[in-house]
Motif scaffolding. Sequence first.
Motif, PDB file in Angstrom:
ATOM      1  N   PHE A   7       0.818  -1.176   0.000  1.00 55.67           N
ATOM      2  CA  PHE A   7       0.000   0.000   0.000  1.00 55.67           C
ATOM      3  C   PHE A   7       0.871   1.252   0.000  1.00 55.67           C
ATOM      4  O   PHE A   7       0.393   2.343  -0.284  1.00 55.67           O
ATOM      5  CB  PHE A   7      -0.923  -0.015   1.225  1.00 55.67           C
ATOM      6  N   VAL A   8       2.122   1.141   0.425  1.00 50.96           N
ATOM      7  CA  VAL A   8       3.057   2.252   0.429  1.00 50.96           C
ATOM      8  C   VAL A   8       3.555   2.509  -0.990  1.00 50.96           C
ATOM      9  O   VAL A   8       3.955   1.589  -1.693  1.00 50.96           O
ATOM     10  CB  VAL A   8       4.253   1.951   1.351  1.00 50.96           C
ATOM     11  N   PHE A   9       3.545   3.764  -1.445  1.00 45.37           N
ATOM     12  CA  PHE A   9       3.999   4.147  -2.782  1.00 45.37           C
ATOM     13  C   PHE A   9       3.236   3.395  -3.873  1.00 45.37           C
ATOM     14  O   PHE A   9       3.816   2.961  -4.857  1.00 45.37           O
ATOM     15  CB  PHE A   9       5.502   3.891  -2.947  1.00 45.37           C
ATOM     16  N   VAL A  10       1.921   3.207  -3.699  1.00 49.78           N
ATOM     17  CA  VAL A  10       1.123   2.521  -4.716  1.00 49.78           C
ATOM     18  C   VAL A  10       0.766   3.506  -5.818  1.00 49.78           C
ATOM     19  O   VAL A  10       0.400   4.646  -5.555  1.00 49.78           O
ATOM     20  CB  VAL A  10      -0.167   1.937  -4.109  1.00 49.78           C
ATOM     21  N   ARG A  23     -12.762  -1.727 -11.798  1.00 52.74           N
ATOM     22  CA  ARG A  23     -13.425  -2.668 -10.907  1.00 52.74           C
ATOM     23  C   ARG A  23     -14.755  -3.108 -11.487  1.00 52.74           C
ATOM     24  O   ARG A  23     -15.135  -4.268 -11.405  1.00 52.74           O
ATOM     25  CB  ARG A  23     -13.608  -2.031  -9.530  1.00 52.74           C
ATOM     26  N   ALA A  24     -15.475  -2.167 -12.084  1.00 51.77           N
ATOM     27  CA  ALA A  24     -16.763  -2.518 -12.679  1.00 51.77           C
ATOM     28  C   ALA A  24     -16.581  -3.503 -13.814  1.00 51.77           C
ATOM     29  O   ALA A  24     -17.449  -4.331 -14.082  1.00 51.77           O
ATOM     30  CB  ALA A  24     -17.468  -1.258 -13.175  1.00 51.77           C
ATOM     31  N   SER A  29      -8.563  -5.037  -8.500  1.00 51.73           N
ATOM     32  CA  SER A  29      -8.279  -3.715  -7.958  1.00 51.73           C
ATOM     33  C   SER A  29      -6.862  -3.648  -7.405  1.00 51.73           C
ATOM     34  O   SER A  29      -6.198  -4.673  -7.203  1.00 51.73           O
ATOM     35  CB  SER A  29      -9.263  -3.397  -6.827  1.00 51.73           C
ATOM     36  N   ALA A  30      -6.405  -2.434  -7.134  1.00 54.19           N
ATOM     37  CA  ALA A  30      -5.095  -2.254  -6.504  1.00 54.19           C
ATOM     38  C   ALA A  30      -5.077  -2.908  -5.127  1.00 54.19           C
ATOM     39  O   ALA A  30      -4.074  -3.508  -4.717  1.00 54.19           O
ATOM     40  CB  ALA A  30      -4.779  -0.765  -6.389  1.00 54.19           C
ATOM     41  N   ARG A  31      -6.180  -2.808  -4.391  1.00 54.93           N
ATOM     42  CA  ARG A  31      -6.246  -3.400  -3.056  1.00 54.93           C
ATOM     43  C   ARG A  31      -6.116  -4.918  -3.127  1.00 54.93           C
ATOM     44  O   ARG A  31      -5.362  -5.523  -2.357  1.00 54.93           O
ATOM     45  CB  ARG A  31      -7.550  -3.005  -2.365  1.00 54.93           C
ATOM     46  N   TYR A  62      -0.598  -1.889 -12.083  1.00 52.38           N
ATOM     47  CA  TYR A  62      -0.400  -1.286 -10.776  1.00 52.38           C
ATOM     48  C   TYR A  62       1.073  -1.352 -10.413  1.00 52.38           C
ATOM     49  O   TYR A  62       1.717  -2.385 -10.590  1.00 52.38           O
ATOM     50  CB  TYR A  62      -1.197  -2.025  -9.698  1.00 52.38           C
ATOM     51  N   GLY A  63       1.600  -0.261  -9.882  1.00 47.02           N
ATOM     52  CA  GLY A  63       2.988  -0.226  -9.463  1.00 47.02           C
ATOM     53  C   GLY A  63       3.103  -0.144  -7.951  1.00 47.02           C
ATOM     54  O   GLY A  63       2.270   0.490  -7.282  1.00 47.02           O
TER      55      GLY A  63
END
Length: 367
Positions: A7-10, A23-24, A29-31, A62-63
């Motif tokens: 979650f840090v620097f996402v 998401r739709a 998702s990123a999470r 996602y990075g």
Amino acid sequence: MLKALLFVFVSACLVGLSPAVARAAKLPSARATAHVVGKLTESGRIHGLVVGYVNPSGRVTYGFGRAGADKRSKAPDGRTLFEIGSITKAFTGQMLAQAVMEGRLRITDPIRLYLPQGVIDKDSPLYWVSFLDLATHTSGLPEAPDNLPSTDPRNPMAGYSTALLLDYLKTATLLSPVGRDFSYSNTAAGLTGYILARLWNSDYETLVKTRLCAPLHMTDTTIALSPEQAARMTRGHATDGQVVPNWEVTGLEGAGAFRSSAEDLLTFAAANMGLVPTPLLPAMKLAQLPRKHVPAIPTLYIGLFWNVMNFGGKEFVLHAGRSGGYFAIVLLSPEDQAAVVLLCDTEGDFSDQAWKLLSLVAGKRLP
């Protein structure tokens, strides 16, 4: 050698999609992605990495972690370049399939017919080695030739050349009879790349960029970096976190010389599943066709350098790349029309995470 997150620097980089839309569209998702790979960058095990997904709904990257050495630097993204190591072999397999489709060679042809005269004579153990043997790692050739000039374990391929490769072939011995045993071979892949480039009167990088990258608009898949690309290239890290040199793969380019981005590799994956319209698809399917079984790994088959895993009658197509400072993997589920790309700038094996990520984008639990 070339075998083969928070979650840090996402940061999230979506192609034509906002996170809400992604998401739709049932893209992970990123999470959800961070749940799989978060501890790797959170703990410091990985400096920086990118995860990319593609399915019929679209694509997303996602990075995580940091792209640069500065602790304030942003996360890498879909355009950040990484060494991809042995994923290069999938490009070599694609070029081989295109050569077959165009009638330039037959997959069972002995390779001696396409080498300079005198390299393989009638008494050579390589006399009956075919392209199929090379592409399925059953040629008997070792992982690396015995005349690599580099003594630096951090850059083991540096200084090699086509001339040295041809000299090696003249006296090469085989680990096992031709066509019998699976033995992963960078020598075989590098040799295949050399022969294919020679067949097209080209060099290997130009061949791949002209006949694969250009049609698919993969503009960041390259061996030589432009100044602008060099600014987007990550630095590799050893397992202890120390920065290590980028590898110089010369003379055996077809085994693992390319650099690329998550965006380009998602395009390559999508094309291989027919999600991107391309006349290259028949050759791609030919390259993916399982040809040799690996008895030591009952679920594993080899195509034209592609690895094909079979779980319960369902096929997954993949190739990983691992160099001194990087890990990369492209993992496809053609039946689900879903793929994941994972690129990181730290040496290791993160295949388990890639399989979990594939389950997310496929929308179902996979073996």
